[in-house]
Design a protein around this motif. Structure first.
Motif, short mmCIF file in Angstrom:
data_model
loop_
_atom_site.label_atom_id
_atom_site.label_comp_id
_atom_site.label_asym_id
_atom_site.label_seq_id
_atom_site.Cartn_x
_atom_site.Cartn_y
_atom_site.Cartn_z
N ASN A 20 0.82 -1.21 0.00
CA ASN A 20 0.00 0.00 0.00
C ASN A 20 0.86 1.26 0.00
N ASP A 21 1.93 1.24 0.80
CA ASP A 21 2.83 2.40 0.86
C ASP A 21 3.51 2.62 -0.50
N LEU A 22 3.95 1.52 -1.12
CA LEU A 22 4.62 1.61 -2.42
C LEU A 22 3.68 2.17 -3.47
N THR A 23 2.47 1.66 -3.50
CA THR A 23 1.48 2.11 -4.48
C THR A 23 1.17 3.59 -4.29
N ALA A 24 1.02 4.01 -3.05
CA ALA A 24 0.70 5.41 -2.78
C ALA A 24 1.84 6.32 -3.23
N ALA A 25 3.08 5.93 -2.93
CA ALA A 25 4.24 6.76 -3.30
C ALA A 25 4.40 6.84 -4.81
N THR A 65 3.55 -3.70 -10.56
CA THR A 65 2.13 -3.76 -10.19
C THR A 65 1.68 -2.45 -9.56
N ALA A 66 2.52 -1.87 -8.71
CA ALA A 66 2.17 -0.59 -8.09
C ALA A 66 2.10 0.51 -9.13
N MET A 67 3.01 0.48 -10.10
CA MET A 67 2.96 1.46 -11.19
C MET A 67 1.66 1.33 -11.98
N GLU A 68 1.26 0.10 -12.24
CA GLU A 68 0.02 -0.13 -12.99
C GLU A 68 -1.19 0.34 -12.19
N ALA A 69 -1.17 0.11 -10.89
CA ALA A 69 -2.29 0.56 -10.06
C ALA A 69 -2.44 2.08 -10.13
N GLY A 70 -1.31 2.78 -10.10
CA GLY A 70 -1.36 4.23 -10.21
C GLY A 70 -1.88 4.68 -11.56
N ALA A 71 -1.46 3.97 -12.62
CA ALA A 71 -1.90 4.32 -13.97
C ALA A 71 -3.39 4.03 -14.17
N VAL A 72 -3.85 2.89 -13.66
CA VAL A 72 -5.26 2.52 -13.79
C VAL A 72 -6.15 3.53 -13.07
N ALA A 73 -5.65 4.03 -11.93
CA ALA A 73 -6.45 5.00 -11.17
C ALA A 73 -6.69 6.27 -11.97
N ARG A 74 -5.83 6.53 -12.94
CA ARG A 74 -5.99 7.74 -13.75
C ARG A 74 -6.77 7.48 -15.04
N MET A 75 -7.16 6.21 -15.30
CA MET A 75 -7.89 5.89 -16.53
C MET A 75 -9.37 6.27 -16.41
N GLY A 79 -5.24 -3.62 -19.51
CA GLY A 79 -4.59 -2.74 -18.55
C GLY A 79 -4.36 -1.35 -19.12
N SER A 80 -3.56 -0.57 -18.42
CA SER A 80 -3.30 0.80 -18.85
C SER A 80 -2.38 0.82 -20.06
N THR A 81 -2.39 1.95 -20.75
CA THR A 81 -1.45 2.13 -21.87
C THR A 81 -0.17 2.82 -21.41
N THR A 82 -0.07 3.11 -20.12
CA THR A 82 1.13 3.74 -19.57
C THR A 82 2.28 2.75 -19.59
N PHE A 83 3.37 3.13 -20.25
CA PHE A 83 4.52 2.22 -20.34
C PHE A 83 5.33 2.27 -19.05
N LYS A 84 5.66 1.09 -18.55
CA LYS A 84 6.38 0.94 -17.29
C LYS A 84 7.67 0.17 -17.56
N GLN A 85 8.80 0.70 -17.12
CA GLN A 85 10.10 0.09 -17.37
C GLN A 85 10.82 -0.18 -16.05
#
Length: 379
Positions: A234-239, A263-273, A280-286
């Motif tokens: 939860n902390d990672l996803t929030a940050a 996964t945390a990056m995707e959660a942040g991106a999905v929240a903005r969809m 899933g999101s189209t936000t590229f994560k590397q």
């Protein structure tokens, strides 16, 4: 050619035998005669980096190491698993020189004007084989340390500072705006934290204990998450959501951490969809793995959509990519901020012989945060 008593010196060697044994020892070797544009450096400080430990120790089991007296100091032997020998085939039965970087005083030089001008100067260099009393390199490989900078302060002027700068450069080159960094309380992590603060870059620092988290917060870090905490995910996803980080540099390698970050990056991106997509999101994560603090397999639980990539990142290929002009630009920044942004701190300084004493070997092989060791071959 100017001269001094540099004709031979001690050098630390690491050898893996075809019988499955690591052997660490000191040897007296002849110092090569410097060519026209070469300098001879009396090495006075060389850090033990994680990248050095990969060559120095490799997969050997240091917990069962033994020591005996050699001609020039301790000789350490430790078993290497038979399954690891195949991957070490190219180095079997060959003594390998160790030490990626260091600093010292130029004690001799070839006849070239540029080389001669460096005699008596303190220089930093990254020419390999730095766990040696003397090192001969092309004068262009070294950069002169300011008069107020000691060899100890200049010893880590290459690997960690250029890695921190390389991470930020990679972020910008690839179109990201914020970073995630693991094992973030290391010397490198503290440098990256200071760099990102100075340049206004969002940085999520992932650490492994409350003490490490406190250390970074005391240094002004805004986003610090502790992987040992029950609330880690939860902390990672929030940050990550707050910073918008879509790029990660992972020093751990094994286990689930890389997958958790994606996964945390995707959660942040999905929240903005605004619309649902089964892909899933189209936000590229590397995510780039640049270390191996955990030697287990990397585990991925595919919960981060289809727009992502995992790769390896190393400093040398990055520097080759940006070319000489880019590298000189980064080196100039390091030289200007060597006692501030890119300062290194050491737990203990060892001689070459002390570096092979079993208690010391066990200590720096742990790679514990806050316990970076330095070798002074001139002792």
């Amino acid at each position: 050619m100017s001269s001094t008593n540099f004709e031979q010196g001690l050098q630390l060697h690491s050898k893996v035998t075809s019988g499955g044994e690591l052997e660490l020892s000191l040897a007296k070797v002849a110092t090569p005669t410097p060519g026209e544009n070469d300098i001879v450096v009396r090495v006075e400080a060389a850090p033990i980096n994680p990248s050095d430990l990969g060559l120095l120790i490799g997969p050997a089991d240091i917990s069962t190491a033994t020591s005996s007296a050699g001609e020039f100091g301790p000789v350490v032997r430790a078993p290497v698993p038979q399954g690891a020998l195949k991957g070490l085939k190219a180095r079997l039965d060959q003594p390998m020189e160790v030490g990626n970087e260091g600093a010292g005083t130029v004690v001799a030089a070839g006849s070239g004007a540029a080389a001669q001008a460096l005699i008596g100067k303190r220089v930093a260099l990254a020419g390999g084989a730095m766990f040696s009393q003397f090192r001969v390199v092309d004068a262009r490989q070294a950069f002169v340390l300011p008069d107020h900078i000691t060899s100890e302060q200049g010893a880590s002027a290459f690997v960690n500072p250029l890695t921190a700068l390389g991470m930020v450069e990679t972020m910008r080159m690839e179109g990201h705006t914020a970073l995630v960094h693991t094992a973030a309380a290391s010397n490198l992590g503290q440098m990256l934290n200071r760099l990102c603060q100075a340049e206004g870059i969002g940085l999520v620092n992932v650490v492994r204990s409350p003490a490490q988290a406190d250390l970074l917060r005391q240094q002004g870090a805004k986003h610090v998450v502790d992987s040992s905490a029950e609330s880690f995910i939860n902390d990672l996803t929030a940050a990550i959501t707050e910073t918008g980080a879509t790029l990660a540099f992972d020093a751990v390698g094994g286990g689930r951490l890389v997958g958790q970050i994606l996964t945390a990056m995707e959660a942040g991106a999905v929240a903005r969809m605004s619309e649902y997509s089964r892909y899933g999101s189209t936000t590229f994560k590397q995510a780039y793995i640049y270390g191996a603090l955990d030697t287990r397999p990397t585990e991925l639980s595919r919960a981060f959509g289809f727009s992502w990539a995992i790769g390896a990142w190393l400093l040398t290929p990055f520097l080759q990519k940006i070319g000489m002009e880019g590298m000189m630009r980064l080196r100039a920044k390091v030289a200007a901020e060597l006692t501030t942004t890119f300062a290194s701190r050491y737990h203990q300084t060892l001689s070459l012989s002390e570096a092979l004493e079993l208690p010391n070997l066990a200590a720096y092989a742990r790679r514990a945060t806050g316990e970076k060791y330095l070798i002074d071959p001139s002792r």
